[in-house]
Design a protein around this motif. Structure first.
Motif, PDB file in Angstrom:
ATOM      1  N   LEU A   1       6.613   8.993   1.728  1.00 24.41           N
ATOM      2  CA  LEU A   1       5.779   7.834   1.418  1.00 24.41           C
ATOM      3  C   LEU A   1       4.586   8.289   0.613  1.00 24.41           C
ATOM      4  O   LEU A   1       4.055   9.371   0.841  1.00 24.41           O
TER       5      LEU A   1
ATOM      6  N   ARG B   1       0.820  -1.205   0.000  1.00 20.07           N
ATOM      7  CA  ARG B   1       0.000   0.000   0.000  1.00 20.07           C
ATOM      8  C   ARG B   1       0.859   1.263   0.000  1.00 20.07           C
ATOM      9  O   ARG B   1       0.495   2.274  -0.591  1.00 20.07           O
ATOM     10  N   TYR B   2       1.997   1.241   0.689  1.00 20.61           N
ATOM     11  CA  TYR B   2       2.865   2.418   0.792  1.00 20.61           C
ATOM     12  C   TYR B   2       4.125   2.207  -0.045  1.00 20.61           C
ATOM     13  O   TYR B   2       4.701   1.139  -0.036  1.00 20.61           O
TER      14      TYR B   2
ATOM     15  N   TRP C   1       5.382  11.618  10.914  1.00 23.78           N
ATOM     16  CA  TRP C   1       4.896  11.668   9.545  1.00 23.78           C
ATOM     17  C   TRP C   1       3.871  12.783   9.429  1.00 23.78           C
ATOM     18  O   TRP C   1       2.947  12.870  10.235  1.00 23.78           O
TER      19      TRP C   1
ATOM     20  N   ASP D   1       0.752   6.859  -0.190  1.00 23.39           N
ATOM     21  CA  ASP D   1      -0.281   5.870   0.123  1.00 23.39           C
ATOM     22  C   ASP D   1      -1.030   5.615  -1.182  1.00 23.39           C
ATOM     23  O   ASP D   1      -1.779   6.458  -1.650  1.00 23.39           O
TER      24      ASP D   1
END
Length: 47
Positions: free
Chosen positions: A18, A3-4, A39, A20
């Motif tokens: 990152l 997913r990341y 984050w 998503d």
């Protein structure tokens, strides 16, 4: 594929980022103190 996905930000200094892939949100690590990071959301991309 997860997913990341990680990427490297080049401005102003090299930082970790990152994406998503399920929501399109971009995240980066931000220093909050000595040896402390969190984050934070950069922008929201298309879904």
């Amino acid at each position: 594929m997860g997913r990341y996905q990680a990427f490297k930000l080049e401005v102003p200094i090299a930082q970790a980022g990152l994406i998503d892939t399920s929501t399109g949100k971009l995240w980066m690590l931000q220093a909050t103190g000595k040896n402390q990071w969190k984050w934070v959301s950069l922008i929201e991309g298309p879904k």
